[in-house]
Design a protein around this motif. Structure first.
Motif, PDB file in Angstrom:
ATOM      1  N   LEU A 103       0.808  -1.218   0.000  1.00 42.23           N
ATOM      2  CA  LEU A 103       0.000   0.000   0.000  1.00 42.23           C
ATOM      3  C   LEU A 103       0.841   1.267   0.000  1.00 42.23           C
ATOM      4  CD1 LEU A 103      -2.668  -1.070   2.643  1.00 42.23           C
ATOM      5  CD2 LEU A 103      -2.902  -1.088   0.166  1.00 42.23           C
ATOM      6  N   PHE A 104       1.980   1.234   0.699  1.00 40.97           N
ATOM      7  CA  PHE A 104       2.783   2.442   0.863  1.00 40.97           C
ATOM      8  C   PHE A 104       4.252   2.156   0.562  1.00 40.97           C
ATOM      9  CE2 PHE A 104      -0.638   2.584   4.050  1.00 40.97           C
ATOM     10  CZ  PHE A 104      -1.290   3.738   3.655  1.00 40.97           C
ATOM     11  N   PRO A 105       4.986   3.170   0.078  1.00 39.72           N
ATOM     12  CA  PRO A 105       6.445   3.055   0.070  1.00 39.72           C
ATOM     13  C   PRO A 105       6.961   3.079   1.514  1.00 39.72           C
ATOM     14  CG  PRO A 105       5.680   4.792  -1.402  1.00 39.72           C
ATOM     15  CD  PRO A 105       4.518   4.389  -0.564  1.00 39.72           C
ATOM     16  N   LEU A 106       7.968   2.292   1.802  1.00 39.13           N
ATOM     17  CA  LEU A 106       8.486   2.195   3.162  1.00 39.13           C
ATOM     18  C   LEU A 106       9.679   3.124   3.337  1.00 39.13           C
ATOM     19  CD1 LEU A 106       8.324  -1.662   3.767  1.00 39.13           C
ATOM     20  CD2 LEU A 106       6.537   0.062   4.015  1.00 39.13           C
ATOM     21  N   THR A 107       9.841   3.610   4.551  1.00 43.24           N
ATOM     22  CA  THR A 107      10.944   4.506   4.845  1.00 43.24           C
ATOM     23  C   THR A 107      12.259   3.726   4.906  1.00 43.24           C
ATOM     24  OG1 THR A 107      10.671   4.244   7.235  1.00 43.24           O
ATOM     25  CG2 THR A 107       9.418   6.002   6.157  1.00 43.24           C
ATOM     26  N   GLU A 108      13.347   4.480   4.906  1.00 46.45           N
ATOM     27  CA  GLU A 108      14.675   3.870   4.973  1.00 46.45           C
ATOM     28  C   GLU A 108      14.836   3.031   6.241  1.00 46.45           C
ATOM     29  OE1 GLU A 108      19.147   5.535   5.923  1.00 46.45           O
ATOM     30  OE2 GLU A 108      17.791   6.779   4.744  1.00 46.45           O
ATOM     31  N   GLU A 109      14.337   3.539   7.361  1.00 43.24           N
ATOM     32  CA  GLU A 109      14.464   2.814   8.625  1.00 43.24           C
ATOM     33  C   GLU A 109      13.724   1.486   8.594  1.00 43.24           C
ATOM     34  OE1 GLU A 109      13.473   3.506  13.385  1.00 43.24           O
ATOM     35  OE2 GLU A 109      12.951   5.026  11.891  1.00 43.24           O
ATOM     36  N   CYS A 147      18.345   5.880  -1.649  1.00 39.91           N
ATOM     37  CA  CYS A 147      18.882   5.671  -0.304  1.00 39.91           C
ATOM     38  C   CYS A 147      20.269   5.038  -0.405  1.00 39.91           C
ATOM     39  CB  CYS A 147      17.945   4.781   0.516  1.00 39.91           C
ATOM     40  SG  CYS A 147      18.503   4.505   2.194  1.00 39.91           S
ATOM     41  N   PRO A 148      21.345   5.814  -0.238  1.00 39.09           N
ATOM     42  CA  PRO A 148      22.700   5.242  -0.305  1.00 39.09           C
ATOM     43  C   PRO A 148      22.932   4.133   0.713  1.00 39.09           C
ATOM     44  CG  PRO A 148      22.776   7.643  -0.423  1.00 39.09           C
ATOM     45  CD  PRO A 148      21.368   7.284  -0.092  1.00 39.09           C
ATOM     46  N   GLU A 149      22.349   4.248   1.898  1.00 39.63           N
ATOM     47  CA  GLU A 149      22.561   3.238   2.929  1.00 39.63           C
ATOM     48  C   GLU A 149      22.021   1.871   2.500  1.00 39.63           C
ATOM     49  OE1 GLU A 149      21.447   6.204   3.431  1.00 39.63           O
ATOM     50  OE2 GLU A 149      22.916   7.150   4.767  1.00 39.63           O
ATOM     51  N   ILE A 150      20.861   1.857   1.849  1.00 38.41           N
ATOM     52  CA  ILE A 150      20.300   0.579   1.385  1.00 38.41           C
ATOM     53  C   ILE A 150      21.168  -0.014   0.280  1.00 38.41           C
ATOM     54  CG2 ILE A 150      18.325  -0.477   0.221  1.00 38.41           C
ATOM     55  CD1 ILE A 150      16.506   1.356   1.746  1.00 38.41           C
ATOM     56  N   TRP A 151      21.667   0.815  -0.624  1.00 40.53           N
ATOM     57  CA  TRP A 151      22.548   0.311  -1.678  1.00 40.53           C
ATOM     58  C   TRP A 151      23.830  -0.267  -1.081  1.00 40.53           C
ATOM     59  CZ3 TRP A 151      21.511  -1.085  -6.353  1.00 40.53           C
ATOM     60  CH2 TRP A 151      20.469  -0.477  -7.068  1.00 40.53           C
ATOM     61  N   LEU A 152      24.389   0.371  -0.060  1.00 40.78           N
ATOM     62  CA  LEU A 152      25.592  -0.167   0.584  1.00 40.78           C
ATOM     63  C   LEU A 152      25.300  -1.510   1.248  1.00 40.78           C
ATOM     64  CD1 LEU A 152      27.140   3.058   2.158  1.00 40.78           C
ATOM     65  CD2 LEU A 152      28.098   1.684   0.310  1.00 40.78           C
ATOM     66  N   TRP A 203      12.868  -0.285   5.961  1.00 42.97           N
ATOM     67  CA  TRP A 203      13.508  -1.205   5.021  1.00 42.97           C
ATOM     68  C   TRP A 203      14.764  -1.834   5.624  1.00 42.97           C
ATOM     69  CZ3 TRP A 203      11.634  -3.930   1.505  1.00 42.97           C
ATOM     70  CH2 TRP A 203      10.697  -3.469   0.586  1.00 42.97           C
ATOM     71  N   LEU A 204      15.596  -1.028   6.275  1.00 47.36           N
ATOM     72  CA  LEU A 204      16.842  -1.566   6.833  1.00 47.36           C
ATOM     73  C   LEU A 204      16.554  -2.604   7.917  1.00 47.36           C
ATOM     74  CD1 LEU A 204      19.048   1.656   6.969  1.00 47.36           C
ATOM     75  CD2 LEU A 204      19.304  -0.302   5.445  1.00 47.36           C
ATOM     76  N   ASP A 205      15.545  -2.328   8.770  1.00 46.24           N
ATOM     77  CA  ASP A 205      15.176  -3.315   9.792  1.00 46.24           C
ATOM     78  C   ASP A 205      14.671  -4.607   9.154  1.00 46.24           C
ATOM     79  OD1 ASP A 205      15.870  -1.586  11.804  1.00 46.24           O
ATOM     80  OD2 ASP A 205      13.841  -0.830  12.116  1.00 46.24           O
ATOM     81  N   TRP A 206      13.844  -4.467   8.133  1.00 39.48           N
ATOM     82  CA  TRP A 206      13.292  -5.640   7.454  1.00 39.48           C
ATOM     83  C   TRP A 206      14.410  -6.451   6.800  1.00 39.48           C
ATOM     84  CZ3 TRP A 206       8.888  -5.352   3.211  1.00 39.48           C
ATOM     85  CH2 TRP A 206       8.439  -6.652   2.947  1.00 39.48           C
ATOM     86  N   LEU A 207      15.317  -5.783   6.124  1.00 36.56           N
ATOM     87  CA  LEU A 207      16.401  -6.481   5.436  1.00 36.56           C
ATOM     88  C   LEU A 207      17.306  -7.220   6.411  1.00 36.56           C
ATOM     89  CD1 LEU A 207      17.233  -3.676   2.861  1.00 36.56           C
ATOM     90  CD2 LEU A 207      16.296  -5.933   2.316  1.00 36.56           C
ATOM     91  N   LYS A 208      17.632  -6.594   7.524  1.00 34.87           N
ATOM     92  CA  LYS A 208      18.495  -7.255   8.510  1.00 34.87           C
ATOM     93  C   LYS A 208      17.821  -8.487   9.099  1.00 34.87           C
ATOM     94  CE  LYS A 208      21.004  -3.031   9.742  1.00 34.87           C
ATOM     95  NZ  LYS A 208      21.253  -2.009  10.787  1.00 34.87           N
ATOM     96  N   ASP A 209      16.507  -8.370   9.370  1.00 33.24           N
ATOM     97  CA  ASP A 209      15.781  -9.524   9.905  1.00 33.24           C
ATOM     98  C   ASP A 209      15.731 -10.662   8.883  1.00 33.24           C
ATOM     99  OD1 ASP A 209      15.347  -8.128  12.222  1.00 33.24           O
ATOM    100  OD2 ASP A 209      13.330  -7.450  11.660  1.00 33.24           O
ATOM    101  N   GLU A 210      15.495 -10.329   7.618  1.00 32.77           N
ATOM    102  CA  GLU A 210      15.422 -11.363   6.589  1.00 32.77           C
ATOM    103  C   GLU A 210      16.791 -12.004   6.339  1.00 32.77           C
ATOM    104  OE1 GLU A 210      12.936 -12.705   5.163  1.00 32.77           O
ATOM    105  OE2 GLU A 210      11.328 -11.402   5.850  1.00 32.77           O
ATOM    106  N   ILE A 211      17.856 -11.219   6.453  1.00 33.79           N
ATOM    107  CA  ILE A 211      19.197 -11.781   6.263  1.00 33.79           C
ATOM    108  C   ILE A 211      19.485 -12.828   7.331  1.00 33.79           C
ATOM    109  CG2 ILE A 211      21.656 -11.223   6.428  1.00 33.79           C
ATOM    110  CD1 ILE A 211      21.003  -8.573   5.019  1.00 33.79           C
TER     111      ILE A 211
END
Length: 950
Positions: free
Chosen positions: A99-105, A140-145, A107-115
């Motif tokens: 429904l919505f684009p997610l914020t950087e925060e 978002c440079p942080e997500i690309w890194l 996304w980073l939490d989600w990615l770390k949990d999935e990793i």
């Protein structure tokens, strides 16, 4: 070659093991912290778990009712992450991302949990898919890194090395031009290649083979290329990168690289002020970003324009105008299909309530050759987006119908596309009637523009004039038959595609039905018969137009006579009030003269009724009072027009401040009062003066007090307080030495003085400008402003600002008060733009503040009633008995009433505050005496006789 391959594999395995050890250490630390915390809070853990479970259940139920509650999604994800339940947490995040684009925060939490989760499942593709979703939402440079770092862990897999480099290259394309954060991506890429370089270098003292030397040279060239590419781009602190390259390169820096570096450095110096302004500004920095965008567009570099737009949207994702400017630039300048369509998709996901973004999205899809099913799906999403106006649905339907019309090949008599177009027209009309009208209580298409377009298509392309006539019959039955322009549109259609018979029929019906401009349609009919008609047709047209115009003139004459009659009635009532006032004065004189042994007062005392407390009549106004103090009425009542445009009686003060020089208990002669108010009229200048009202009657030395208040606006020439026989009347005039002080003085309107809001308005001579009137606040739809009702009376501007600040940039807050300065539980909050106001309505409506449930809506005050307009010929007193004319809040406890208490009836008033509306007093009859007292009010002379009988 084999040795080199083994060395490279060994180095890669070491890198993977180090990355794995770091992740294990992080997980061990997290587990240790969790154990330590659980030991400290063992007693409260079970209670917290129960509370969290109940809250999770409540949030899930709320989302089942309203899936578009953004804050509810965020709270649910936060609680599930605390509980550590990854499967339901993943499901909640997926629902929100749909429904919505997610914020950087997030996304980073989600990615770390999935990793962490996929390390056990050995399924890296799911994480790669998640990263692909994340990098599409915002720059978002942080997500690309994080993406590149995760891909390094899979270098040992087939094609792992190429995948890492591919991700780094995409990251450079996406964020490599980011002035402040792009350098981190470049440095990470170079560090990765330096590690690879170490794996291909031969051991010290050994002689490399030809193949080893080729690999070494190729890797060195990769690093050289990265340095050269980075130094050609303007980035902050690029001097350090240049020094690092000089130290690293054995061959030194070439002249070509140095020249590109100097040009980039000059470009960076020109952009540096804009970057510094951004760093110093407070979020959301919309104005600063807009200035930066304008500069980059003047420079003309498409890649740099794109990156600054993306940076601005990352911090202002809910600003529709910014998305509209960005997508417009992409549509007209870059025209890259994937970039354009992805930007349009992100725009409507961020601002789904903005119809213009959906319309542009449909056009972009058609422009880039999207398939029909995709465009139809996007249109269906637009219908479910929740637009805030009925006209938005009309516009989006028009855009979709235009697309369907362009698909049809009208050279064929019948086709699937044509049938689909007709079905869409039918569905649009049903949708307007069933869905839009039920929601907005209006169709949004009063002129039936969709049906008009359909009729033109049937007549022009399909040669089906009969269907077009049926559609126009339906248009006219929807209340449009009284408008001349609608008949002329139909006439033009018949003129172009029909025949003379139907043209004549349409014009005859127009003459009969038109209510706004009958003369015009009559002229068109006569002109038509001059060109097309026979003598019989001409005679019939002349006869019909004469009959119609005679009837119209008769109706207009009746209306004019009725208005004149109302004016005469008002004049007669004014004369009756004047006579009643004179009778009362004569009776008063007779009572004083008939008392034995009492001396007659001075002749000047005879004029007391004109100025004194008996009539409560204010002194004659020589200048207008604006919208704050327009006195009306006569005799024994005084009405004051308030901000809402309604009328109310002014309560008599408990005590009045005496003018300077008056002794306590001594009345001031009327001539003295008149002299105080009329001194030097030739020196008065309206354009240099303001009128002050709603001041406290008890104000001591108002002349000195107001002079001190307004000296900050400019040199004050004079202050003229208005006095009655017994004291200060609560209003005055302030005259400045120059005109420039007046606008500054008007800014002090509503400032609190002695606990009351002081009204400041322009000073205009009402005798010369009888229609002059000022209404401070807008009465039209204000999309950038919200109206809040149900506030606690103790609510302050600071509390309201704290409540609304998360929804956008607040430009102004106005708490609505009554004339005494007490709050009414209402407020208006103005935001930077309509998107923020719409977001505030969605988020704040129904919230609870200090046990008060708030109602929030877009500010849409109704137009002021005709009775509130200066040219209204029938005052309020002519519409109802004077005893029943109350203020906007009903009859107050302190209002003066000239009806004896014995004749009063008890009334109850209930009010409900709505956006821009005022409550109407209601009352019920309790006995015939009370009813007669209100139905037939007593005149002043009747009241005097009643007192004498008592």
């Amino acid at each position: 070659m084999a040795a080199t391959g083994n060395a490279e594999e060994t180095q890669l395995q070491e890198m993977e093991e180090e990355a794995g050890m770091e992740r294990e250490m992080d997980s061990d630390e997290e587990e240790g912290m969790g154990i330590e915390n659980s030991d400290d809070e063992e007693d409260d853990s079970s209670e917290d778990d129960k509370e969290n479970e109940a809250e999770i259940q409540r949030l899930e139920e709320q989302l089942s009712i309203n899936a578009f509650d953004y804050n509810c999604h965020v709270d649910l994800i936060k609680l599930l992450r605390q509980e550590g339940e990854l499967p339901p947490l993943r499901k909640a995040r997926q629902k929100m991302s749909e429904l919505f684009p997610l914020t950087e925060e997030i996304w980073l939490d989600w990615l770390k949990d999935e990793i962490r989760l996929t390390e056990e499942e050995l399924n890296r593709e799911k994480v790669y898919e998640l990263f692909e979703m994340a990098v599409k939402d915002y720059i978002c440079p942080e997500i690309w890194l994080e993406y590149a770092q995760y891909s390094i862990g899979g270098m040992g897999l087939p094609g792992g090395m190429e995948k890492v480099r591919s991700i780094f290259e995409r990251a450079l394309t996406a964020v490599g031009l980011h002035m402040t954060k792009g350098a981190t991506v470049w440095e990470a890429y170079r560090e990765f290649e330096n590690v690879i370089l170490a794996t291909v270098q031969p051991p010290p003292g050994s002689v490399p083979t030809c193949e080893q030397q080729e690999l070494l040279n190729a890797q060195l060239e990769r690093i050289h290329t990265l340095f050269r590419r980075q130094l050609a781009i303007p980035l902050m602190d690029m001097e350090g990168t240049y020094a690092e390259y000089e130290e690293w390169s054995d061959q030194g820096v070439s002249d070509t690289v140095s020249q590109k570096y100097k040009r980039a450095l000059q470009q960076m110096e020109k952009s540096k002020p804009y970057e510094e302004t951004l760093m110093a500004a407070e979020p959301p920095k919309l104005a600063e970003y807009q200035t930066y965008i304008d500069y980059e567009q003047m420079e003309g570099d498409p890649a740099r324009i794109q990156i600054i737009f993306e940076r601005a949207l990352a911090e202002n994702c809910l600003v529709p105008d910014m998305w509209a400017k960005y997508t417009k630039y992409l549509d007209r300048q870059l025209k890259i299909k994937d970039l354009v369509l992805s930007s349009h998709d992100r725009a409507v996901r961020n601002c789904p309530w903005t119809m213009g973004l959906w319309k542009n999205y449909l056009l972009a899809l058609e422009r880039h050759g999207a398939d029909h099913q995709t465009i139809s799906d996007i249109f269906e999403k637009a219908l479910n987006a929740g637009f805030i106006q009925a006209t938005d649905y009309v516009n989006i339907w028009e855009a979709y119908l235009d697309y369907l019309r362009r698909r049809v090949d009208f050279s064929k008599e019948s086709s699937r596309e044509l049938e689909e177009l007709r079905a869409a027209f039918t569905r649009s009309l049903d949708y307007m009637k069933q869905d839009v009208e039920e929601r907005f209580s209006e169709s949004g298409d009063p002129s039936c523009t969709i049906m008009q377009v359909w009729a033109k298509i049937e007549a022009l392309h399909c040669k089906n004039i009969q269907k077009a006539r049926e559609l126009w019959d339906s248009i006219m039955t929807k209340g449009n038959a009284k408008f001349a322009n609608m008949w002329l549109e139909y006439y033009n259609l018949e003129r172009s595609y029909g025949d003379a018979l139907h043209c004549r029929k349409a014009l005859h019906r127009a003459v009969q039905c038109t209510a706004d401009y009958p003369e015009h349609v009559c002229e068109v009919l006569l002109t038509f018969e001059r060109v097309e008609g026979s003598l019989e047709d001409w005679d019939a047209a002349v006869q019909k137009t004469e009959i119609r115009l005679n009837r119209v003139n008769e109706q207009r004459a009746k209306v004019a006579e009725k208005e004149a009659h109302l004016v005469r009635q008002e004049e007669e009532k004014t004369e009756q009030r004047r006579r009643a006032k004179a009778d009362k004065k004569n009776q008063k004189k007779g009572q004083k003269g008939s008392r034995p042994g009492e001396k007659r007062k001075a002749e000047d005392e005879d004029n007391e009724d004109e100025w004194g407390e008996e009539s409560e009549q204010p002194p004659k106004r020589h200048r207008g009072e604006g919208n704050h103090g327009s006195f009306r009425g006569g005799g024994a009542e005084e009405f004051m027009e308030t901000e809402s445009g309604l009328f109310g009686r002014r309560a008599p003060p408990c005590r009045r401040q005496e003018p300077p020089g008056a002794k306590r208990g001594q009345q001031i002669a009327p001539d003295t009062v008149r002299k105080t108010q009329e001194d030097n009229p030739e020196q008065r200048k309206d354009d240099c003066s303001v009128f002050i009202s709603n001041l406290a009657f008890s104000m001591e030395d108002p002349e000195k007090r107001l002079k001190e208040l307004f000296e900050s606006c400019g040199p004050v020439q004079s202050v003229r307080p208005v006095y009655a026989a017994k004291g200060f009347r609560g209003y005055c005039y302030v005259q400045f030495e120059g005109k420039t002080s007046v606008p500054e003085a008007l800014k002090m309107d509503r400032r609190e003085v002695d606990g009351r809001p002081m009204f400041v308005s322009p000073c205009v001579d009402k005798n010369k400008n009888p229609d002059f009137k000022v209404f401070k606040y807008n009465t039209n739809l204000e999309k950038h402003k919200i109206f809040i009702s149900g506030l606690p009376f103790s609510c302050t501007k600071e509390q309201l600002e704290e409540l609304c600040k998360d929804q956008g940039t607040i430009k102004d807050i106005r708490l609505v008060t009554n004339r005494s300065g007490k709050p009414k539980g209402l407020a208006y909050v103005e935001f930077e733009d309509e998107a923020q106001a719409s977001q505030a309505v969605l988020k704040l409506d129904g919230t609870v503040l200090q046990e008060h449930t708030l109602s929030v809506a877009i500010s849409n005050p109704p137009r002021r009633n005709a009775a509130d307009k200066p040219d209204f010929s029938r005052p309020m007193g002519a519409m109802m008995p004077r005893a029943m004319v109350y203020g906007s809040r009903g009859k107050g406890r302190t209002q003066l009433s000239l009806i004896p208490r014995s004749l009063h009836r008890q009334t109850g008033a209930e009010s409900k505050a709505e956006n821009g509306t005022a409550p109407k007093p209601t009352g019920g009859a309790s006995g015939d005496a009370g009813f007669e007292a209100q139905a037939k009010p007593m005149s002043n002379s009747d009241f005097a006789k009643f007192l004498l009988r008592k």
